[in-house]
Enzyme design. Structure first.
Site, PDB file in Angstrom:
ATOM      1  N   ARG A 270      41.288  22.683  21.777  1.00  0.00           N
ATOM      2  CA  ARG A 270      41.377  22.285  20.365  1.00  0.00           C
ATOM      3  C   ARG A 270      40.106  21.613  19.853  1.00  0.00           C
ATOM      4  NH1 ARG A 270      47.088  19.593  19.207  1.00  0.00           N
ATOM      5  NH2 ARG A 270      46.244  19.729  17.118  1.00  0.00           N
TER       6      ARG A 270
ATOM      7  N   HIS B 142      37.422  28.358  26.707  1.00  0.00           N
ATOM      8  CA  HIS B 142      37.434  26.997  26.177  1.00  0.00           C
ATOM      9  C   HIS B 142      36.609  26.014  27.001  1.00  0.00           C
ATOM     10  CE1 HIS B 142      40.292  28.314  23.234  1.00  0.00           C
ATOM     11  NE2 HIS B 142      41.125  28.731  24.171  1.00  0.00           N
TER      12      HIS B 142
ATOM     13  N   ARG C 199      49.951 -11.463  12.130  1.00  0.00           N
ATOM     14  CA  ARG C 199      50.222 -10.027  12.016  1.00  0.00           C
ATOM     15  C   ARG C 199      51.683  -9.800  11.643  1.00  0.00           C
ATOM     16  NH1 ARG C 199      45.657  -7.360  14.820  1.00  0.00           N
ATOM     17  NH2 ARG C 199      46.746  -5.382  14.777  1.00  0.00           N
TER      18      ARG C 199
ATOM     19  N   PRO D 181      46.122  13.214  26.254  1.00  0.00           N
ATOM     20  CA  PRO D 181      45.901  12.298  27.384  1.00  0.00           C
ATOM     21  C   PRO D 181      45.912  10.844  26.931  1.00  0.00           C
ATOM     22  CG  PRO D 181      43.925  13.605  26.924  1.00  0.00           C
ATOM     23  CD  PRO D 181      45.003  14.121  26.041  1.00  0.00           C
ATOM     24  N   GLU D 182      46.684  10.032  27.620  1.00  0.00           N
ATOM     25  CA  GLU D 182      46.690   8.596  27.350  1.00  0.00           C
ATOM     26  C   GLU D 182      45.892   7.892  28.446  1.00  0.00           C
ATOM     27  OE1 GLU D 182      49.612   6.462  25.499  1.00  0.00           O
ATOM     28  OE2 GLU D 182      50.873   8.145  24.914  1.00  0.00           O
TER      29      GLU D 182
END
Ligand SMILES: [Zn+2]
Length: 273
Positions: free
Chosen positions: A109, A91, A154, A2-3
């Site tokens: 997971r 789960h 950077r 998931p983002e």
């Protein structure tokens, strides 16, 4: 994984079922996920009202008067609102019961997290997991100016600087590739070499890309309710992400795939300079 858009869609899906409700029970069916569950969580939460369901980066912040429950979905976690009597599956590791419904976290997971941050531990923004996070991409504080100002020293490639999350949070692998395409910036460009005007374009592209993903995910909001619901994660039609070898949607040049810091980057060498 998931983002940010999926996490925000999750927040919007569950918030109306949580805000203002009192926690009546907490179920912990495993010793923990990525980290152990606080084992006194039931005592800490039962009888307390949920004031707000917020988000910082990819962390969901369930706010109480006496602290904040921090939830991270990890690699495979998802949340649903279910009727009280819904049997738990293999789960399903965590339930927050609010009267006749419950918030259930499923995480095959177990890379997710459920943590407690008490009021006595200080401001939630100072939490170890949150304090290094950059600005929220969908809030007014984020702009091309912010990107420009924080990248003058950077030397790393702009794609990796975006993924680092310390300037702007939540621009993950998919959305970094997509935003750089929209802004016409080659992902390998050292961040310090990009000027303000191009960063203004990039900031706008990031906002648009994330907002479009959230809007698309909005159509899955109903799936957070009910036992047969899908997780609410969604596939979009991307410009470059996961399209290696296919024609660029703008110029028909073949989309390239490279590795940057172990992650795949997709870009069009003709559209992105
Ligand atoms: Zn192109």
């Amino acid at each position: 994984m998931p983002e940010l858009p999926e996490v925000e869609v999750t927040r919007r899906g569950v918030a109306p079922h949580l805000e203002g409700r009192v926690v009546t029970a907490v179920a912990l069916r495993h010793s923990g996920l990525r980290w152990p569950f606080p084992n006194d969580l039931p005592e800490r939460l039962c009888g307390h009202a949920i004031r707000h369901a917020g988000r910082r980066g990819k962390y969901l912040l369930i706010g109480f008067d006496h602290g904040t429950l921090v939830i991270h979905l990890g690699m495979s976690g998802h949340l649903r609102i279910l009727p009280l009597a819904t049997p738990a599956q293999k789960h399903d590791h965590f339930d927050l019961v609010v009267g006749k419904q419950l918030l259930r976290m499923t995480d095959p997971r177990r890379f997710g997290a459920v943590l407690w941050h008490g009021l006595e531990d200080g401001a939630i923004d100072n939490h170890l997991l949150l304090r290094g996070l950059g600005v929220e991409p969908l809030e007014g504080a984020f702009s091309g100016q912010v990107l420009y100002r924080h990248t003058r020293n950077r030397t790393a490639a702009i794609k990796q600087v975006l993924l680092a999350g310390d300037i702007v949070v939540g621009v993950g692998n998919i959305y970094a590739s997509e935003s750089l395409f929209k802004a016409g910036i080659n992902p390998k460009t050292p961040a310090y070499r990009i000027g303000l005007a191009r960063y203004e374009k990039l900031a706008q592209a990031i906002k648009e890309t994330l907002a479009a993903a959230i809007e698309q995910g909005g159509s899955t909001l109903r799936d957070f309710i009910g036992v047969n619901g899908q997780s609410g994660y969604f596939q979009q039609s991307y410009f470059v992400y996961d399209r290696a070898g296919q024609a660029c949607r703008v110029c028909s040049t073949m989309v390239r795939q490279i590795k940057q810091g172990q992650r795949s980057t997709f870009y069009c060498a003709n559209c992105q300079k």
